[in-house]
Design an enzyme around this catalytic site. Structure first.
Site, PDB file in Angstrom:
ATOM      1  N   CYS A  79       0.828  -1.204   0.000  1.00  0.00           N
ATOM      2  CA  CYS A  79       0.000   0.000   0.000  1.00  0.00           C
ATOM      3  C   CYS A  79       0.868   1.262   0.000  1.00  0.00           C
ATOM      4  CB  CYS A  79      -1.003  -0.021   1.156  1.00  0.00           C
ATOM      5  SG  CYS A  79      -2.301   1.224   0.995  1.00  0.00           S
ATOM      6  N   HIS A 185      -3.832  -5.065  -0.002  1.00  0.00           N
ATOM      7  CA  HIS A 185      -3.354  -5.540   1.299  1.00  0.00           C
ATOM      8  C   HIS A 185      -3.406  -7.071   1.354  1.00  0.00           C
ATOM      9  CE1 HIS A 185      -3.082  -1.677   3.409  1.00  0.00           C
ATOM     10  NE2 HIS A 185      -4.049  -1.303   2.601  1.00  0.00           N
ATOM     11  N   GLU A 187      -2.274  -8.891   3.578  1.00  0.00           N
ATOM     12  CA  GLU A 187      -2.523  -9.304   4.970  1.00  0.00           C
ATOM     13  C   GLU A 187      -4.004  -9.260   5.330  1.00  0.00           C
ATOM     14  OE1 GLU A 187      -1.434  -6.418   4.016  1.00  0.00           O
ATOM     15  OE2 GLU A 187      -2.217  -4.807   5.283  1.00  0.00           O
TER      16      GLU A 187
END
Lengths: 208, 266
Positions: A79, A185, A187
């Site tokens: 990001c 993202h 994650e």
């Protein structure tokens, strides 16, 4: 050991937990010395470009991260950690210079086609370079989670590994040699995101 | 294409997920117990939920500590976006929830009492972190009024105007909850959802009233919502998230489906 840069980014914990989940050994690095023996560096980020660059500079990490990347070791930017690789951003008339690893600027979504800004949610990543090691086992067109108003526009389009369309088509993943970065993202992208992170961790450990 | 998001909503009371009818008050015992929040979150994660929202519906000091633990546990096992609302009154409360693993915080009564909280949160954490939740009730054929304190207290504010102001102050997303529709399972309030969605440049999440799968399609297509929040239809096992997405995909709504590489829209 992977050094995860700790400069106060909002998604630090999520990235940390996800890396541990896929079997990485992780050190939270707040200063330059903690990068020296790292096999790879991960730069997370959510929020504003200037906040990221200024925090890195305050902690004397800006030059250290740049040196680390130029030394050829693996790097993953997420990001704002992806945007930071470029020269500058249009955000808030930003005055900060980025890492300048890649040529190009970070620009704002134009909102063309009535698209709301920020883009929040799951969008498809089409793999323009499916041979990118991050994409191993990730189906082309998989949805990843995005939260952003800005995206980088690489001057050298050959670094683009994945593209996404939100009104306009932009580079959602880039790859050159050992430098990887994503606007989305991983994650927060459930199975496909964890797979991508596992691919990075394996890429790092296979590099003897 | 950006997928429309399906978001199970978990109302947490005393460490348990509960479900009320028409803004049932916890203290009045109008709540049905649904189960353990972490177990439910894991199940929705498995079903392919796009995001999850946790509302702390009592929000005493003791409860808030419980909520932090719930979020910490969920965040270490579910790698997906998490939003927390309820009892967030200060920037420090936001910080605590974000640190526990939430990606966004949702504020409602506190934003009405102190609109500057929206700006302060957006400046500190970024607009993408700040969700403003609006409880609206239709008070005249052409007027929806904003209520605070769990839908109990009229504010005199008109819903579209308040949504616009919240976005101007830095809100990155609006959750629009219809007090009239909440818990009735008779469908979302399409009209106010569409009005707010057309009035603001940030995503709008529709909430309150889902009973049948058509209701979700209606609010995404006619109501122009970017995402839907639903509780009862998931908690009581009527539908899984996958059922919802299969139905929506058949109706031409772009959704993210597990195990496929492309958008679900056909």
């Amino acid at each position: 050991m992977i050094a995860l840069i700790d400069y106060g980014a909002g998604n630090l914990r999520s990235v940390h937990k996800a890396l541990l989940h896929v079997g990485a050994s992780v050190r939270l690095a707040k200063e330059a010395a903690e990068l020296r023996d790292a096999k790879a560096v991960v730069l997370p980020g959510v929020g504003a470009f200037d906040d990221c660059i200024n925090a890195l500079r305050r902690q004397e990490l800006l030059a250290a991260v740049r040196d680390f990347i130029h030394g050829g070791a693996p790097f993953l930017g997420i990001c704002v950690g992806y945007q930071a690789l470029f020269e500058a951003s249009d955000e808030f008339n930003s005055s900060s210079a980025g890492l300048g690893v890649f040529a190009g600027r970070v620009v704002r979504f134009s909102g063309v086609g009535g698209c709301k800004v920020p883009q929040i949610g799951w969008n498809e990543v089409s793999q323009t370079r499916p041979e990118c090691p991050l994409f191993r086992g990730v189906p082309d067109g998989s949805h990843f989670y995005f939260v952003h108003s800005y995206y980088p526009r690489p001057a050298d389009t050959s670094i683009i590994a994945g593209q996404t369309t939100y009104g306009e088509t932009f580079a959602s993943a880039v790859w050159r040699n050992n430098v990887f970065a994503t606007q989305f993202h991983p994650e927060k992208s459930q199975e496909v995101g964890l797979r991508l992170l596992r691919n990075f961790v394996e890429f790092v450990s296979n590099r003897r | 294409m950006l997928a429309k998001r399906i978001i199970p909503c978990l109302d947490v009371h005393d460490g348990q997920v509960t479900r009320g009818v028409k803004f049932g008050r916890a203290e009045a015992g109008e709540l049905r117990n649904v189960g353990d929040p972490v177990a439910l979150a894991l199940e929705y994660n498995r079903q392919g939920a796009d995001e999850m929202v946790f509302y702390d519906i009592t929000a005493s000091a003791h409860e808030r500590r419980t909520m932090v633990e719930v979020i910490e546990q969920v965040a270490s096992q579910c790698f997906m976006p998490l939003t927390v609302g309820g009892g967030i009154r200060r920037v420090e409360d936001m910080h605590r929830m974000l640190r526990a693993g939430a990606d966004k915080v949702s504020i409602n009564s506190a934003a009405l009492a102190t609109p500057d909280l929206i700006r302060a949160g957006a400046e500190r954490f970024g607009s993408q972190c700040i969700v403003v939740s609006i409880d609206a009730r239709r008070v005249a054929p052409d007027r929806w009024e904003v209520f605070s304190h769990g839908g109990r207290k009229p504010t005199g504010l008109e819903a579209v105007a308040w949504a616009r102001r919240a976005v101007d102050l830095g809100a990155g997303e609006i959750v629009l909850n219809s007090i009239d529709a909440d818990g009735t399972k008779a469908g979302y309030d399409l009209e106010i959802t569409r009005r707010v969605s057309e009035a603001v440049g940030v995503p709008v999440v529709a909430s309150g009233g889902a009973g049948r799968l058509e209701h979700l399609a209606d609010v995404l297509l006619t109501g122009k919502a970017d995402a839907v929040l639903a509780a009862s239809i998931f908690h009581f096992g009527e539908f899984t998230v996958a059922d919802v997405k299969e139905f929506l995909a058949a109706r031409g709504v772009p959704v993210r489906r597990l195990g496929t590489g492309s958008a679900g829209a056909t």
